[in-house]
Design a protein around this motif. Structure first.
Motif, PDB file in Angstrom:
ATOM      1  N   GLY A  82       0.837  -1.193   0.000  1.00  0.00           N
ATOM      2  CA  GLY A  82       0.000   0.000   0.000  1.00  0.00           C
ATOM      3  C   GLY A  82       0.867   1.237   0.000  1.00  0.00           C
ATOM      4  N   GLU A  83       0.255   2.388   0.275  1.00  0.00           N
ATOM      5  CA  GLU A  83       1.007   3.627   0.321  1.00  0.00           C
ATOM      6  C   GLU A  83       0.196   4.680   1.053  1.00  0.00           C
ATOM      7  OE1 GLU A  83       0.492   6.015  -3.614  1.00  0.00           O
ATOM      8  OE2 GLU A  83       1.002   3.938  -4.161  1.00  0.00           O
ATOM      9  N   MET A  84       0.889   5.756   1.394  1.00  0.00           N
ATOM     10  CA  MET A  84       0.218   6.895   2.012  1.00  0.00           C
ATOM     11  C   MET A  84      -0.448   7.708   0.902  1.00  0.00           C
ATOM     12  SD  MET A  84       0.846   6.324   5.163  1.00  0.00           S
ATOM     13  CE  MET A  84       0.333   7.850   5.945  1.00  0.00           C
ATOM     14  N   TYR A  85      -1.735   7.947   1.052  1.00  0.00           N
ATOM     15  CA  TYR A  85      -2.503   8.521  -0.062  1.00  0.00           C
ATOM     16  C   TYR A  85      -3.568   9.470   0.481  1.00  0.00           C
ATOM     17  CZ  TYR A  85      -5.778   8.653  -4.010  1.00  0.00           C
ATOM     18  OH  TYR A  85      -6.611   9.059  -5.026  1.00  0.00           O
ATOM     19  N   SER A  86      -3.835  10.492  -0.308  1.00  0.00           N
ATOM     20  CA  SER A  86      -4.939  11.405  -0.007  1.00  0.00           C
ATOM     21  C   SER A  86      -5.657  11.741  -1.300  1.00  0.00           C
ATOM     22  CB  SER A  86      -4.430  12.683   0.665  1.00  0.00           C
ATOM     23  OG  SER A  86      -3.593  13.421  -0.227  1.00  0.00           O
ATOM     24  N   LYS A  87      -6.949  11.934  -1.228  1.00  0.00           N
ATOM     25  CA  LYS A  87      -7.749  12.180  -2.427  1.00  0.00           C
ATOM     26  C   LYS A  87      -7.490  13.557  -3.006  1.00  0.00           C
ATOM     27  CE  LYS A  87     -11.472   9.034  -1.143  1.00  0.00           C
ATOM     28  NZ  LYS A  87     -12.934   8.889  -0.871  1.00  0.00           N
ATOM     29  N   ASP A  88      -7.113  14.497  -2.178  1.00  0.00           N
ATOM     30  CA  ASP A  88      -6.794  15.840  -2.672  1.00  0.00           C
ATOM     31  C   ASP A  88      -5.702  16.435  -1.796  1.00  0.00           C
ATOM     32  OD1 ASP A  88      -8.115  17.115  -0.311  1.00  0.00           O
ATOM     33  OD2 ASP A  88      -9.925  16.283  -1.264  1.00  0.00           O
ATOM     34  N   GLU A  89      -5.214  17.593  -2.209  1.00  0.00           N
ATOM     35  CA  GLU A  89      -4.090  18.205  -1.510  1.00  0.00           C
ATOM     36  C   GLU A  89      -4.478  18.718  -0.127  1.00  0.00           C
ATOM     37  OE1 GLU A  89      -2.550  21.219  -4.002  1.00  0.00           O
ATOM     38  OE2 GLU A  89      -1.821  19.829  -5.556  1.00  0.00           O
ATOM     39  N   LYS A  90      -5.729  19.029   0.067  1.00  0.00           N
ATOM     40  CA  LYS A  90      -6.162  19.570   1.351  1.00  0.00           C
ATOM     41  C   LYS A  90      -6.270  18.493   2.418  1.00  0.00           C
ATOM     42  CE  LYS A  90      -8.785  23.312  -0.827  1.00  0.00           C
ATOM     43  NZ  LYS A  90     -10.111  23.980  -0.951  1.00  0.00           N
ATOM     44  N   LYS A 116      -5.167  15.294   4.580  1.00  0.00           N
ATOM     45  CA  LYS A 116      -3.934  14.692   5.076  1.00  0.00           C
ATOM     46  C   LYS A 116      -3.825  13.253   4.590  1.00  0.00           C
ATOM     47  CE  LYS A 116      -1.365  13.853   9.342  1.00  0.00           C
ATOM     48  NZ  LYS A 116      -1.411  13.929  10.838  1.00  0.00           N
ATOM     49  N   THR A 117      -2.607  12.865   4.219  1.00  0.00           N
ATOM     50  CA  THR A 117      -2.402  11.501   3.730  1.00  0.00           C
ATOM     51  C   THR A 117      -2.656  10.497   4.844  1.00  0.00           C
ATOM     52  OG1 THR A 117      -0.046  11.597   4.243  1.00  0.00           O
ATOM     53  CG2 THR A 117      -0.714  12.235   2.007  1.00  0.00           C
ATOM     54  N   SER A 118      -3.177   9.354   4.435  1.00  0.00           N
ATOM     55  CA  SER A 118      -3.465   8.275   5.380  1.00  0.00           C
ATOM     56  C   SER A 118      -3.077   6.952   4.736  1.00  0.00           C
ATOM     57  CB  SER A 118      -4.947   8.266   5.760  1.00  0.00           C
ATOM     58  OG  SER A 118      -5.754   8.106   4.607  1.00  0.00           O
ATOM     59  N   PRO A 119      -2.817   5.929   5.517  1.00  0.00           N
ATOM     60  CA  PRO A 119      -2.406   4.638   4.946  1.00  0.00           C
ATOM     61  C   PRO A 119      -3.540   3.955   4.184  1.00  0.00           C
ATOM     62  CG  PRO A 119      -2.643   4.474   7.326  1.00  0.00           C
ATOM     63  CD  PRO A 119      -2.783   5.911   6.997  1.00  0.00           C
ATOM     64  N   HIS A 120      -3.234   3.587   2.942  1.00  0.00           N
ATOM     65  CA  HIS A 120      -4.168   2.855   2.094  1.00  0.00           C
ATOM     66  C   HIS A 120      -3.509   1.552   1.653  1.00  0.00           C
ATOM     67  CE1 HIS A 120      -6.138   6.719   2.048  1.00  0.00           C
ATOM     68  NE2 HIS A 120      -7.126   6.286   1.255  1.00  0.00           N
ATOM     69  N   VAL A 121      -4.307   0.563   1.319  1.00  0.00           N
ATOM     70  CA  VAL A 121      -3.808  -0.730   0.868  1.00  0.00           C
ATOM     71  C   VAL A 121      -4.389  -1.040  -0.503  1.00  0.00           C
ATOM     72  CG1 VAL A 121      -5.672  -2.033   1.974  1.00  0.00           C
ATOM     73  CG2 VAL A 121      -3.488  -3.149   1.516  1.00  0.00           C
ATOM     74  N   TYR A 122      -3.573  -1.641  -1.362  1.00  0.00           N
ATOM     75  CA  TYR A 122      -4.037  -2.065  -2.682  1.00  0.00           C
ATOM     76  C   TYR A 122      -4.893  -3.326  -2.527  1.00  0.00           C
ATOM     77  CZ  TYR A 122      -0.772   1.118  -5.000  1.00  0.00           C
ATOM     78  OH  TYR A 122      -0.113   2.230  -5.447  1.00  0.00           O
TER      79      TYR A 122
END
Length: 669
Positions: free
Chosen positions: A153-161, A163-169
């Protein structure tokens, strides 16, 4: 007769059936449409820490609902079953387990397998996925012995505003290319749209799609994409080989210029002083012709100039290396330890050469690529079979020099310390290796990584050592003790007052050792010369060392074994040349303790290799954590120790040949 025909027919049918079974499998890499293809999972762990690798299913992944799934009450289920591995694979940390996926060879349509976690993620399970995504964990799988990697997975956020959070593929596609009945390529692509934020209490659905496509690529080239040829065959790599070769030419020229011409002048000086030269000839003052002897510039040498030594014009005065002719072949200190180390070093020389040649001859013995335990396997068996070399060298070396100690003590019987030398040869180097591996194996067990070597594999290695390596080493020692050192055998006898002679040495050894001068120039002290010798040897290999370390610690497959063979030869020559120079300067300073000096000159390369390893760890990697740090420096320490023993042995043998040669040309009564 009918029963015989029936038996023959049954045997034929069984043979055909057997051929049909073995015709398609993961070992000969040949399949037919619809055949099962085993898909294995290997490990999962941080990208920056290769040794911090855990079982794939240590993360809360689920398995598809098929005949391999544990929920199916079938005795033939293969889910998470450990694949049969060789000893080399266990040592390399290659513990493959069945993925639980059911894969058939070359279907016409893509096949998808999905599964949903049996229950909602607990806080602990969610934290595992979060840690894997935050630390950039990757997983490795194998299909038909071809490795493929994917991100957890990776740290991901839907938009720039946000905050990134851990996501899994949760979705991945495995593209398999085949040519006829052989698999050529395997690639894995994770779908960025399938990224799902990890939350405790949620259920996750994972989907794996297998897509098959034909290709015209040949089977023998299927591993090419892993080899990174632009990296390994970069012009810098070629330049480093050329640079090392020029260093060899320079050192050989230096040895020829300094030693050969200087020795010629020394021989002439001692001859004019009344010393015997080879063949028993003497130079007569009336027959002397100054044109017969020239200096390093080709100019004739005068008799007066030749007789001068250290500012002293006394005609019969000896100085320099000739002064120690009565002590130069004296047994070194700690003879049993020296004999055992040289025995182990000789074994490592043969072992390294054999393993490199095995890798170079990969296409000949049918291996597409020497990977996943094959090199470790070759190292183990080459080590066991070459144990006879270590025993022979240790036994013959101890016998050679123990004769000087025995005669000096006035005893006719040989020393009983040869058993100690044999015991050290058998146990010294293996004890060091076992100590390092035991520490790392205990650490791997505590952390629960796949690099842990199972107890059964350890027992197999121990049995190989105790029933193959040890007996061969003992046999080699006995052969070395009973081998003739020269054509007439090694015999010692008292000759003159306080001296003994040996047909194994060109000079007699005095019963009483002469003192070693302390007030000598800086270049006459071994401690000042040894670091320079190691630096030159390291300079001939450090570029290749970079490629080797990058292959070990940065997920690259080392394959340029031809380069490695050439660098190994260059290293051997450089070590020989530098050690000869160091020993010559020490002998000129009337220091006859050349054996350990020669070994230290070659072995000092190990110090520079380890220091380079420290630099590589700090500047070329991003490794973190106690586990990875211990593994890195444990392996680097073992590599440095092995290389130091190997180079020290090469240097000692080169110096021994040099010392014998110069003292054979001038003999004194």
């Amino acid at each position: 007769m009918k029963s015989l025909k029936a038996a023959t027919a049954a045997l034929s049918l069984a043979s055909v059936a057997f051929m049909g079974v073995v015709d398609a499998d993961e070992f000969n890499h040949r399949y037919k449409t619809g055949d099962n293809v085993q898909f294995y999972v290997h490990k999962v762990g941080p990208y920056v820490n290769p040794q911090e690798a855990y079982n794939y299913y240590s993360l809360p992944y689920c398995a598809p609902d098929n005949e391999h799934h544990p929920h199916k009450k079938v005795t033939t289920g293969l889910f998470n079953k450990l694949r049969s591995n060789s000893i080399g694979e266990y040592i390399g940390g290659h513990a493959l387990r069945h993925s639980g996926h059911s894969v058939q060879y070359a279907p016409k349509q893509p096949v998808s397998e999905s599964c949903t976690t049996a229950s909602a993620l607990t806080v602990e399970e969610a934290d595992k996925f979060k840690k894997a995504a935050a630390d950039q964990w990757i997983y490795q799988t194998y299909l038909d012995d071809l490795p493929v990697w994917g991100m957890v997975g990776e740290m991901y956020s839907k938009d720039e505003k946000t905050k990134t959070s851990p996501h899994v593929y949760t979705e991945r596609t495995i593209l398999i290319q085949y040519n006829g009945d052989r698999i050529i390529s395997v690639d894995l692509v994770s779908d960025p749209k399938s990224l799902v934020e990890i939350k405790a209490g949620d259920k996750l659905t994972f989907t794996t799609k297998f897509m098959w496509a034909e290709t015209d690529q040949e089977f023998h080239s299927r591993f090419d994409k892993y080899l990174d040829k632009p990296f390994f065959k970069h012009h810098i790599h070629w330049f480093s080989i050329f640079n090392s070769f020029m260093m060899v030419l320079f050192l050989m020229g230096l040895v020829a210029l300094i030693l050969v011409r200087t020795l010629r002048k020394d021989f002439a000086k001692y001859a004019l002083s009344g010393g015997d030269v080879e063949g028993g000839e003497e130079y007569d003052d009336d027959e002397y012709d100054g044109d017969d002897l020239v200096d390093e510039n080709g100019k004739p040498l005068s008799k007066e100039l030749l007789l001068k030594s250290n500012g002293n014009d006394l005609p019969g005065e000896e100085a320099g290396w000739k002064q120690v002719h009565g002590d130069v072949f004296r047994a070194p200190a700690l003879l049993p330890i020296m004999a055992s180390i040289l025995g182990s070093g000789s074994q490592l020389i043969i072992l390294t050469l054999g393993v490199i040649l095995f890798a170079v001859a990969g296409p000949i013995h049918g291996a597409v690529h020497e990977d996943r335990g094959k090199m470790q396997h070759a190292i183990i068996y080459c080590y066991c079979m070459s144990s006879v070399i270590s025993g022979y060298v240790s036994g013959s070396y101890f016998k050679l020099y123990d004769s000087t100690k025995t005669a000096a003590r006035g005893k006719k019987t040989a020393s009983s310390q040869w058993q100690l030398a044999m015991f050290l040869t058998v146990t010294l180097f293996p004890t060091v290796v076992i100590g390092i591996y035991s520490m790392l194996n205990g650490l791997a067990l505590v952390y629960g990584t796949v690099n842990y070597i199972p107890f059964l594999a350890i027992i197999k290695i121990f049995l190989l050592w105790i029933f193959v390596s040890v007996p061969l080493c003992v046999v080699g020692t006995l052969l070395g003790r009973h081998a003739k050192i020269n054509h007439s055998g090694a015999k010692t006898s008292m000759s003159g007052a306080g001296c003994f002679s040996s047909t194994a040495f060109p000079c007699r050894v005095n019963a009483i050792a002469r003192p070693i001068p302390e007030n000598v120039a800086w270049y006459g002290k071994a401690r000042n010369l040894i670091p320079f010798a190691g630096l030159l040897s390291f300079g001939s290999i450090f570029i290749e060392l970079y490629y080797v370390l990058t292959s070990i610690w940065n997920y690259k497959f080392y394959h340029v074994y031809g380069f490695l063979l050439g660098v190994y030869g260059i290293l051997a020559i450089v070590v020989c040349m530098t050690t000869i120079i160091v020993v010559y300067f020490c002998l000129n300073a009337e220091n006859y303790l050349w054996q350990w000096t020669a070994f230290a000159s070659g072995g000092s390369t190990a110090a520079y290799v380890f220091l380079y390893g420290v630099y590589y760890f700090c500047c070329k990697t991003s490794m973190t954590g106690i586990l990875q740090t211990f593994f890195y420096f444990g392996y680097m320490g073992l590599l440095s120790l092995t290389l130091g023993t190997l180079c020290g042995t090469i240097g000692h043998f080169a110096a021994s040949k040099f010392v014998r040669t110069i003292f054979q040309n001038v003999k004194l009564d």
